[in-house]
Design a protein around this motif. Structure first.
Motif, mmCIF file in Angstrom:
data_model
loop_
_atom_site.group_PDB
_atom_site.id
_atom_site.type_symbol
_atom_site.label_atom_id
_atom_site.label_comp_id
_atom_site.label_asym_id
_atom_site.label_seq_id
_atom_site.Cartn_x
_atom_site.Cartn_y
_atom_site.Cartn_z
ATOM 1 N N GLY A 147 21.725 20.432 -20.568
ATOM 2 C CA GLY A 147 20.755 19.455 -21.038
ATOM 3 C C GLY A 147 19.813 19.013 -19.936
ATOM 4 N N SER A 148 18.514 19.177 -20.184
ATOM 5 C CA SER A 148 17.500 18.811 -19.206
ATOM 6 C C SER A 148 16.805 17.519 -19.610
ATOM 7 C CB SER A 148 16.472 19.943 -19.088
ATOM 8 O OG SER A 148 15.416 19.584 -18.227
ATOM 9 N N SER A 149 16.801 16.513 -18.730
ATOM 10 C CA SER A 149 16.117 15.244 -18.964
ATOM 11 C C SER A 149 16.614 14.597 -20.264
ATOM 12 C CB SER A 149 14.597 15.468 -18.957
ATOM 13 O OG SER A 149 13.904 14.255 -18.894
ATOM 14 N N MET A 150 15.745 14.446 -21.275
ATOM 15 C CA MET A 150 16.230 13.908 -22.554
ATOM 16 C C MET A 150 17.350 14.773 -23.117
ATOM 17 S SD MET A 150 14.257 13.253 -26.186
ATOM 18 C CE MET A 150 14.253 14.989 -26.690
ATOM 19 N N GLY A 151 17.275 16.084 -22.867
ATOM 20 C CA GLY A 151 18.329 16.976 -23.331
ATOM 21 C C GLY A 151 19.684 16.634 -22.735
ATOM 22 N N GLY A 152 19.670 15.989 -21.548
ATOM 23 C CA GLY A 152 20.919 15.492 -20.981
ATOM 24 C C GLY A 152 21.524 14.400 -21.846
ATOM 25 N N TRP A 153 20.682 13.493 -22.323
ATOM 26 C CA TRP A 153 21.133 12.438 -23.240
ATOM 27 C C TRP A 153 21.629 13.053 -24.546
ATOM 28 C CZ3 TRP A 153 17.445 7.897 -25.087
ATOM 29 C CH2 TRP A 153 18.194 6.980 -25.862
ATOM 30 N N ILE A 154 20.853 13.973 -25.093
ATOM 31 C CA ILE A 154 21.258 14.621 -26.351
ATOM 32 C C ILE A 154 22.592 15.338 -26.179
ATOM 33 C CG2 ILE A 154 20.624 16.327 -28.107
ATOM 34 C CD1 ILE A 154 18.710 13.999 -28.177
ATOM 35 N N SER A 155 22.759 16.023 -25.056
ATOM 36 C CA SER A 155 24.011 16.762 -24.835
ATOM 37 C C SER A 155 25.198 15.815 -24.718
ATOM 38 C CB SER A 155 23.896 17.663 -23.600
ATOM 39 O OG SER A 155 23.752 16.904 -22.414
ATOM 40 N N LEU A 156 24.985 14.629 -24.141
ATOM 41 C CA LEU A 156 26.063 13.636 -24.068
ATOM 42 C C LEU A 156 26.416 13.116 -25.461
ATOM 43 C CD1 LEU A 156 24.824 11.716 -20.905
ATOM 44 C CD2 LEU A 156 26.889 13.135 -21.054
ATOM 45 N N LEU A 157 25.412 12.947 -26.316
ATOM 46 C CA LEU A 157 25.666 12.537 -27.699
ATOM 47 C C LEU A 157 26.452 13.607 -28.448
ATOM 48 C CD1 LEU A 157 22.178 10.993 -28.582
ATOM 49 C CD2 LEU A 157 24.353 9.749 -28.529
ATOM 50 N N VAL A 158 26.081 14.875 -28.231
ATOM 51 C CA VAL A 158 26.799 15.979 -28.871
ATOM 52 C C VAL A 158 28.246 16.018 -28.371
ATOM 53 C CG1 VAL A 158 26.949 18.501 -29.093
ATOM 54 C CG2 VAL A 158 24.718 17.364 -29.268
ATOM 55 N N ALA A 159 28.410 15.872 -27.060
ATOM 56 C CA ALA A 159 29.756 15.907 -26.474
ATOM 57 C C ALA A 159 30.620 14.765 -27.004
ATOM 58 C CB ALA A 159 29.661 15.836 -24.952
ATOM 59 N N ARG A 160 30.005 13.597 -27.227
ATOM 60 C CA ARG A 160 30.747 12.454 -27.749
ATOM 61 C C ARG A 160 31.116 12.664 -29.216
ATOM 62 N NH1 ARG A 160 28.002 6.550 -27.317
ATOM 63 N NH2 ARG A 160 26.782 7.309 -29.089
ATOM 64 N N ALA A 161 30.220 13.297 -29.960
ATOM 65 C CA ALA A 161 30.436 13.474 -31.401
ATOM 66 C C ALA A 161 31.389 14.622 -31.712
ATOM 67 C CB ALA A 161 29.099 13.717 -32.103
ATOM 68 N N MET A 162 31.335 15.682 -30.917
ATOM 69 C CA MET A 162 32.173 16.860 -31.200
ATOM 70 C C MET A 162 32.735 17.453 -29.918
ATOM 71 S SD MET A 162 29.189 19.522 -32.483
ATOM 72 C CE MET A 162 28.520 18.609 -33.847
ATOM 73 N N PRO A 163 33.574 16.712 -29.199
ATOM 74 C CA PRO A 163 34.117 17.205 -27.927
ATOM 75 C C PRO A 163 34.902 18.497 -28.075
ATOM 76 C CG PRO A 163 35.318 15.255 -28.686
ATOM 77 C CD PRO A 163 34.107 15.368 -29.541
ATOM 78 N N GLN A 164 35.442 18.721 -29.287
ATOM 79 C CA GLN A 164 36.232 19.936 -29.515
ATOM 80 C C GLN A 164 35.370 21.201 -29.453
ATOM 81 O OE1 GLN A 164 35.345 17.752 -31.800
ATOM 82 N NE2 GLN A 164 34.430 18.911 -33.481
ATOM 83 N N ARG A 165 34.051 21.050 -29.587
ATOM 84 C CA ARG A 165 33.155 22.220 -29.531
ATOM 85 C C ARG A 165 32.678 22.518 -28.120
ATOM 86 N NH1 ARG A 165 29.990 24.364 -33.586
ATOM 87 N NH2 ARG A 165 29.835 26.028 -32.045
ATOM 88 N N VAL A 166 32.890 21.589 -27.195
ATOM 89 C CA VAL A 166 32.254 21.702 -25.876
ATOM 90 C C VAL A 166 33.242 22.219 -24.831
ATOM 91 C CG1 VAL A 166 30.979 20.473 -24.080
ATOM 92 C CG2 VAL A 166 30.686 19.813 -26.487
#
Length: 247
Positions: A96-115
């Motif tokens: 995740g780059s810049s805002m993508g870093g925030w988005i990736s943290l949201l994804v990781a929080r929502a579906m940690p089993q996929r990461v």
């Protein structure tokens, strides 16, 4: 030419998918950026050469995807990222780059089993609140209350910041509540970044909890983080996360 798919929310997104072995590496771009940026294309080249599955895509209102940028908000782009993962099987490494870093943290929080792992580049978590809203003048806040405010950008046209972007962003903050990252994580940050201060990276490292988190500060690197040395560091960090995840 990019392919496209439609998200559960009905938004048509453009993407490029490179077939290879998993875990797939997924690039999440920045605010008003697109999947044709230097970092995304460099990672795709690395993925092809190393036989790794790789996905880059454009959020709605960005690049080749449908929609108007001004209509979007953090939650929409988070939903877009979740939908993009639906193109892939198994675990993924998020970059995740810049805002993508925030988005990736949201994804990781929502579906940690996929990461399987996470690499952030000048991550900008909570920037709508801590950077934009916090720096607005009273006049800008009044303007925003009426709908939107224009912010100058060194990357081209002014950014149109909408009331919805700020208000919806407040429902997506990641630095206020516990943030578990139960997989290998590499945060990358330049010391000469004029858009995301080094203190943001230090705050993120201190706030998140996980068994294998490291922050690398690159002296003199700016927000683009796209010179040859930075691109090589991004690739090494992705490889490091992949090998750590297999250990």
């Amino acid at each position: 030419m990019a392919e496209s798919f439609v998200t559960p929310q009905g938004r048509r997104l453009a993407y490029h998918l490179t077939d290879g072995t998993g875990p797939a590496v997924v690039f999440l771009g920045g605010f008003k950026s697109d999947m044709e940026g230097t970092k995304a294309v460099h990672l795709e080249k690395w993925a092809r050469e190393s036989g790794r599955t790789f996905l880059r895509f454009d959020y709605s209102g960005h690049g080749e995807s449908d929609g108007r940028f001004e209509d979007g908000a953090i939650g929409d782009w988070f939903e877009d990222a979740c939908a993009a993962l639906g193109l892939l099987a198994g675990k993924v490494v998020l970059v995740g780059s810049s805002m993508g870093g925030w988005i990736s943290l949201l994804v990781a929080r929502a579906m940690p089993q996929r990461v399987a792992g996470l690499v952030t580049i000048a991550a900008a978590p909570d920037f709508t609140e801590d950077s934009m809203w916090a720096s607005f003048t009273d006049d800008q806040k009044t303007e925003l209350a009426a709908g939107q405010v224009a912010l100058p950008s060194e990357y081209g046209d002014p950014y149109i910041i909408t009331k919805r972007l700020i208000e919806e962003g407040r429902t997506r903050l990641v630095l206020r509540d516990p943030l578990e990252l139960p997989f290998p994580v590499r945060f990358l940050q330049g010391t000469a970044d004029a858009d995301v201060d080094m203190s943001v990276a230090l705050r993120l490292l201190a706030h998140a909890e996980g068994p294998d988190m490291r922050l690398t500060l690159v002296d003199g690197a700016d927000h683009r983080f796209s010179d040859d040395a930075c691109l090589a560091l991004i690739v090494r960090s992705v490889e490091d996360v992949l090998s750590a995840g297999m250990g």
